[in-house]
Design a protein around this motif. Structure first.
Motif, short mmCIF file in Angstrom:
data_model
loop_
_atom_site.label_atom_id
_atom_site.label_comp_id
_atom_site.label_asym_id
_atom_site.label_seq_id
_atom_site.Cartn_x
_atom_site.Cartn_y
_atom_site.Cartn_z
N TYR A 145 0.97 -1.20 0.00
CA TYR A 145 0.13 -0.21 -0.02
C TYR A 145 0.93 1.40 -0.18
CZ TYR A 145 -3.46 -3.52 1.75
OH TYR A 145 -4.24 -4.47 1.94
N GLU B 186 -6.65 -7.49 1.47
CA GLU B 186 -7.37 -6.39 1.13
C GLU B 186 -6.88 -5.72 0.04
OE1 GLU B 186 -9.80 -2.46 2.82
OE2 GLU B 186 -8.20 -3.50 4.14
N ARG B 187 -7.43 -5.40 -1.38
CA ARG B 187 -7.15 -4.40 -2.21
C ARG B 187 -7.77 -3.08 -1.79
NH1 ARG B 187 -7.59 -4.80 -8.80
NH2 ARG B 187 -6.78 -2.70 -9.12
N ARG B 188 -6.85 -2.13 -1.69
CA ARG B 188 -7.33 -0.62 -1.45
C ARG B 188 -6.85 0.19 -2.53
NH1 ARG B 188 -4.23 -0.48 4.50
NH2 ARG B 188 -5.14 -2.31 5.25
N SER C 126 -3.34 0.27 -3.42
CA SER C 126 -2.58 -1.07 -3.59
C SER C 126 -1.64 -1.14 -4.91
CB SER C 126 -3.84 -2.08 -3.83
OG SER C 126 -4.04 -2.61 -2.64
#
Ligand code: FES
Length: 107
Positions: free
Chosen positions: A52, A78-80, A83
């Motif tokens: 991230y 988790e993809r943010r 990312s």
């Protein structure tokens, strides 16, 4: 050299001087940063170098190419919005001081 701060999953920070042109994955692997697997060695084929990018830096990092975006669909954590795959980000003077956080799991 470009100073890069890696924040490991347990919160430890490592500040590393990265030669220009190296990928941020390569520098992390060479310096024992925890939280990086990089199974494919940087060919954008494993998504285990997920990071991230700190929001303050997100706009300064060159945009992800289509193959990176496709691989980001496969990240384990988790993809943010921030990312990225760290093997696809090269150290340049424009990124002096960048901060990356490593996710809890890569696979
Ligand atoms: S090292 Fe495999 S995608 Fe980055």
């Amino acid at each position: 050299m470009v100073t890069v701060t890696y924040i490991e999953p347990n919160g430890n920070e490592q500040q590393i001087d990265v030669p220009e042109g190296w990928s941020l994955m390569q520098a992390a692997m060479s310096n024992g940063v925890d939280g990086m697997e990089a199974e494919c060695g940087g060919s954008c084929a494993c998504a285990t170098c997920h990071c991230y990018v700190d929001e303050a830096w997100a706009e300064r990092v060159p945009a992800a190419a289509e193959n990176e975006l496709a691989m980001l669909d496969n990240v384990a954590a988790e993809r943010r919005p921030t990312s990225r795959l760290s093997c696809q980000i090269k150290a340049t003077a424009a990124l002096e001081g960048i901060v990356l956080r490593l996710p809890v799991n890569q696979s």
